[in-house]
Design an enzyme around this catalytic site. Structure first.
Site, short mmCIF file in Angstrom:
data_model
loop_
_atom_site.label_atom_id
_atom_site.label_comp_id
_atom_site.label_asym_id
_atom_site.label_seq_id
_atom_site.Cartn_x
_atom_site.Cartn_y
_atom_site.Cartn_z
CG ASP A 29 -2.02 0.99 1.17
OD1 ASP A 29 -3.19 0.58 1.17
OD2 ASP A 29 -1.73 2.21 1.12
CB ILE A 30 0.82 4.23 -2.20
CG1 ILE A 30 1.92 5.08 -2.77
CG2 ILE A 30 -0.41 5.07 -1.91
CD1 ILE A 30 1.59 5.63 -4.16
CG ASN A 85 -12.03 0.34 4.06
OD1 ASN A 85 -12.43 0.05 5.17
ND2 ASN A 85 -10.83 0.86 3.84
N GLY A 91 -16.02 3.78 3.56
CA GLY A 91 -14.70 4.42 3.50
C GLY A 91 -13.84 3.96 2.35
CD GLN A 92 -14.45 0.09 -2.46
OE1 GLN A 92 -15.61 -0.17 -2.13
NE2 GLN A 92 -13.83 -0.53 -3.44
CG HIS A 98 -8.53 -2.68 -2.09
ND1 HIS A 98 -9.42 -1.93 -2.81
CD2 HIS A 98 -8.28 -1.98 -0.96
CE1 HIS A 98 -9.69 -0.80 -2.17
NE2 HIS A 98 -9.01 -0.82 -1.02
CG LEU A 99 -7.88 -9.00 2.34
CD1 LEU A 99 -9.11 -8.77 3.22
CD2 LEU A 99 -7.61 -10.52 2.24
CG HIS A 100 -6.74 -2.49 3.33
ND1 HIS A 100 -5.94 -1.39 3.13
CD2 HIS A 100 -7.94 -2.19 2.77
CE1 HIS A 100 -6.63 -0.45 2.48
NE2 HIS A 100 -7.85 -0.91 2.25
P1 DGP Z 1 -9.57 1.86 0.51
O1 DGP Z 1 -9.93 3.01 1.41
O2 DGP Z 1 -9.89 0.56 1.17
O3 DGP Z 1 -10.16 2.01 -0.87
O4 DGP Z 1 -8.00 1.90 0.41
C1 DGP Z 1 -7.31 2.21 -0.75
C2 DGP Z 1 -5.85 2.06 -0.44
O5 DGP Z 1 -5.15 2.08 -1.66
C3 DGP Z 1 -5.25 3.14 0.44
O6 DGP Z 1 -4.76 2.55 1.65
C4 DGP Z 1 -4.11 3.73 -0.35
C5 DGP Z 1 -3.92 2.72 -1.46
N1 DGP Z 1 -3.55 3.31 -2.74
C6 DGP Z 1 -4.21 4.26 -3.41
N2 DGP Z 1 -3.61 4.53 -4.58
C7 DGP Z 1 -2.54 3.70 -4.66
C8 DGP Z 1 -1.52 3.50 -5.63
O7 DGP Z 1 -1.46 4.13 -6.69
N3 DGP Z 1 -0.58 2.56 -5.34
C9 DGP Z 1 -0.61 1.83 -4.19
N4 DGP Z 1 0.35 0.93 -4.01
N5 DGP Z 1 -1.56 1.99 -3.25
C10 DGP Z 1 -2.50 2.93 -3.47
#
Ligand code: DGP
Length: 112
Positions: A29-30, A85, A91-92, A98-100
């Protein structure tokens, strides 16, 4: 449709990949909320759990079976937290399922 995670799947956007097979991709995650924080996604675009149906049962099962394997592979061998989410109300932010999977020091509380 312009989906960030589809672009990551296609290789159009960079990511720090930790796992890939025919149907799934996992990458860091970024914006990590823990020392280790990866996202596991189906390669096929599915917006959220609000958009799944019975035909997705196998995919969702595989996703959960993959989670501990990937968690252990990134060092979370004593356990991890997982989170999905769903929708604006959940909060998505990125509308590609995606699964965190995160963890690493055990000192944080459930984020939501
Ligand atoms: P959610 O709120 O569950 O939709 O989380 C989305 C997650 O995705 C958030 O923790 C940050 C991550 N994210 C968003 N854009 C990017 C990206 O371009 N690259 C990566 N690796 N993660 C990203």
């Amino acid at each position: 449709m312009d989906c960030i995670f589809c672009r990551i799947v296609d290789g159009d956007l960079p990511s720090r990949r930790v796992y890939e097979d025919e149907d799934f991709l996992a990458f860091h995650d970024i914006r990590p909320i823990a020392p280790v924080h990866v996202l596991i996604i189906p390669k096929r675009h599915v917006e959220s759990l609000l958009d799944i149906s019975a035909t997705d049962e196998l995919m969702l099962g595989k996703l959960l079976v993959l989670a501990p394997k990937i968690a252990v592979s990134v060092g979370l061998d004593t356990g991890f937290r997982s989170l999905i989410n769903t929708g604006h109300g959940g909060g998505q932010e990125v509308f590609h399922l995606h699964l965190h999977v995160f963890g690493g020091d055990g000192s944080y509380r459930t984020p939501i």
